[in-house]
Design an enzyme around this catalytic site. Structure first.
Site, PDB file in Angstrom:
ATOM      1  N   THR A 117       6.220 -15.832   3.799  1.00 44.57           N
ATOM      2  CA  THR A 117       7.430 -15.936   2.957  1.00 44.57           C
ATOM      3  C   THR A 117       7.580 -14.687   2.508  1.00 44.57           C
ATOM      4  O   THR A 117       6.636 -13.894   2.125  1.00 44.57           O
ATOM      5  CB  THR A 117       7.257 -16.837   2.031  1.00 44.57           C
ATOM      6  OG1 THR A 117       8.347 -16.668   1.095  1.00 44.57           O
ATOM      7  CG2 THR A 117       6.039 -16.795   0.968  1.00 44.57           C
ATOM      8  N   ASP A 118       8.828 -14.290   2.307  1.00 44.95           N
ATOM      9  CA  ASP A 118       9.305 -13.027   1.724  1.00 44.95           C
ATOM     10  C   ASP A 118       8.847 -12.741   0.386  1.00 44.95           C
ATOM     11  O   ASP A 118       8.629 -11.743  -0.164  1.00 44.95           O
ATOM     12  CB  ASP A 118      10.681 -12.616   1.736  1.00 44.95           C
ATOM     13  CG  ASP A 118      11.568 -13.969   1.102  1.00 44.95           C
ATOM     14  OD1 ASP A 118      11.140 -14.726   0.544  1.00 44.95           O
ATOM     15  OD2 ASP A 118      12.745 -13.727   1.067  1.00 44.95           O
ATOM     16  N   TYR A 141       2.912 -20.212  -6.426  1.00 44.14           N
ATOM     17  CA  TYR A 141       3.062 -20.512  -5.034  1.00 44.14           C
ATOM     18  C   TYR A 141       2.940 -19.214  -4.313  1.00 44.14           C
ATOM     19  O   TYR A 141       2.410 -19.191  -3.319  1.00 44.14           O
ATOM     20  CB  TYR A 141       4.728 -21.037  -4.658  1.00 44.14           C
ATOM     21  CG  TYR A 141       5.126 -20.829  -3.320  1.00 44.14           C
ATOM     22  CD1 TYR A 141       4.707 -21.422  -2.384  1.00 44.14           C
ATOM     23  CD2 TYR A 141       6.071 -19.894  -3.211  1.00 44.14           C
ATOM     24  CE1 TYR A 141       5.150 -21.586  -1.333  1.00 44.14           C
ATOM     25  CE2 TYR A 141       6.613 -19.867  -1.869  1.00 44.14           C
ATOM     26  CZ  TYR A 141       6.171 -20.647  -0.760  1.00 44.14           C
ATOM     27  OH  TYR A 141       6.576 -20.535   0.215  1.00 44.14           O
ATOM     28  N   LYS A 145       0.334 -18.068  -1.244  1.00 37.59           N
ATOM     29  CA  LYS A 145       0.746 -17.820  -0.072  1.00 37.59           C
ATOM     30  C   LYS A 145      -0.031 -16.354   0.450  1.00 37.59           C
ATOM     31  O   LYS A 145      -0.290 -15.969   1.553  1.00 37.59           O
ATOM     32  CB  LYS A 145       2.331 -17.726   0.370  1.00 37.59           C
ATOM     33  CG  LYS A 145       3.010 -19.190   0.192  1.00 37.59           C
ATOM     34  CD  LYS A 145       2.442 -19.897   1.540  1.00 37.59           C
ATOM     35  CE  LYS A 145       3.035 -19.402   2.558  1.00 37.59           C
ATOM     36  NZ  LYS A 145       2.932 -20.419   3.925  1.00 37.59           N
TER      37      LYS A 145
END
Ligand code: NAD
Ligand code: DAU
Length: 328
Positions: A117-118, A141, A145
């Site tokens: 993810t960005d 989160y 990641k």
């Protein structure tokens, strides 16, 4: 190709499998734990084998991986708000789960793609992140990641694993669980429920139609260089309040439903990705935000069979905990 796709009973993974089976003739086994976000219905029209299990369970992974040439990992706990109220599951899936998949890929010499993810880059006031930008995650989160991405990179560096990482921006489209901004606002608008905008609503996201993201991941799988990271960003950015106002317009809802509520703790202000590198693999986003949002609103309007069981189930209790009010 013969693929093991983990977490494909969820939003992006199910769109990915649909495209890979339909347009590329891939043979797919799905491994999914079926958390609240994973639903067999998401793949009801797609030919695939299904294994119910967790990516952190080595036996489940060993059973599911048989015959696969590559592993594509979508499986994750994905909602930032849930990571703030309860981070533990995020650690188990992102860290233990990714580790188990990497070990499996290493033992068997498989190609591996990690869907990321960005959010691993954190917030950026202006300009865009490239693949070499520093990692600076904000929430449990995004921190988990990032941890998973670093573990993947270590397996490339240490063991020569043929792994790539694909970092996407905010995806939206059919089959997205209505805890995320766009489906939540569409369904609330359709039902005359309040539209809860966090803080001033001027946080900016880089919106990517889910089929574009799925095709980008396929490009990285087929053409990406092992060991490389590829950003896959959306073609348009928009502030949350603008997104919500567009949804009000498309659904014909009362603009008075928009309500500013307490901001998310540690809320990232803006995400933005440069996608120059993945463009060299032949990928480009095909769906602009205006068209994608119209298609998404139409899909939710036409597919009550999909969201009715969600809105009448456990989601109601989640919603009440998160927003301090019941759904209508
Ligand atoms: P989702 O929440 O819709 O689906 C996640 C899926 O993973 C579900 O089917 C769930 O049952 C499964 N899962 C969760 N824990 C598991 C475990 N331990 N073992 C096996 N399966 C498990 O998620 P999504 O929005 O489709 O996101 C997919 C991936 O893409 C994630 O890795 C996420 O970080 C990444 N991503 C998402 C976005 C976005 O905007 N949604 C953007 C960029 C990257
Ligand atoms: O950027 C990619 C990420 O996008 C993915 O990695 C995550 O898995 C995905 O959940 C998403 O994270 P965001 O936090 O950006 O998405 P979310 O839909 O939760 O929120 C989008 C923006 O809208 C964010 O600024 C918070 C705001 N928001 C969200 C909800 C649910 C609101 O204002 N009100 C809401 O009720």
């Amino acid at each position: 190709m013969r693929l093991l796709v983990c977490g494909a009973a969820g939003f992006i993974g199910s769109n990915f499998v649909r495209i890979r089976v339909r347009d590329h003739g891939d043979e797919v086994t799905v491994l999914d734990k079926l958390t609240y976000a994973g639903r067999r219905e998401n793949l009801r029209d797609v030919d695939h084998a299904f294994v119910h299990g967790a990516i952190e369970d080595p036996d489940a992974v060993a059973g599911a991986v048989e015959g696969a040439e590559a592993i594509v990992n979508f499986a994750a706990e994905t909602h930032v708000d849930r990571s703030i109220s309860g981070p533990e599951a995020f650690l188990r899936t992102q860290m233990d789960g990714t580790y188990t998949l990497l070990e499996t890929a290493r033992e068997r010499g498989l190609r591996y793609v990690q869907v990321s993810t960005d959010e691993v880059y954190g917030s950026i006031e202006e300009g865009s992140f490239t693949e070499t930008s520093p990692l600076n995650p904000s929430s449990p989160y995004s921190a988990t990641k990032t941890g998973a991405d670093l573990l993947v990179a270590s397996y490339v560096h240490t063991y020569g694993l043929a792994a790539s990482i694909c970092r996407g921006s905010n995806a939206y489209g059919p089959f997205q669980y209505p805890e995320k901004l766009i489906p939540l606002m569409i369904l609330n608008a359709m039902h005359g429920d309040r539209l809860p905008v966090y803080g001033d609503g001027m946080q900016v996201r880089n919106w990517l139609f889910v089929e574009d993201f799925a095709r980008g991941i396929g490009h990285v799988l087929e053409h990406g260089a092992p060991g490389e990271v590829y950003n896959v960003g959306g073609p348009d950015e928009a502030a949350n309040l603008d997104v919500v106002r567009r949804i009000v317009g498309l659904t014909g809802a009362d603009p008075g439903l928009i309500e500013h509520v307490t901001d998310r703790p540690g809320h990232d202000r803006r995400y933005s990705l440069s996608s120059e590198k993945v463009r060299t693999l032949g990928w480009a986003a095909q769906v602009r935000f205006e068209e994608g949002l119209e298609r998404t609103v139409a899909w939710y309007r036409d597919n009550a069979w999909w969201w009715e069981p969600i809105r009448s189930g456990e989601y109601r209790a989640y919603y009440e905990r998160q927003y301090g009010r019941a759904l209508g």
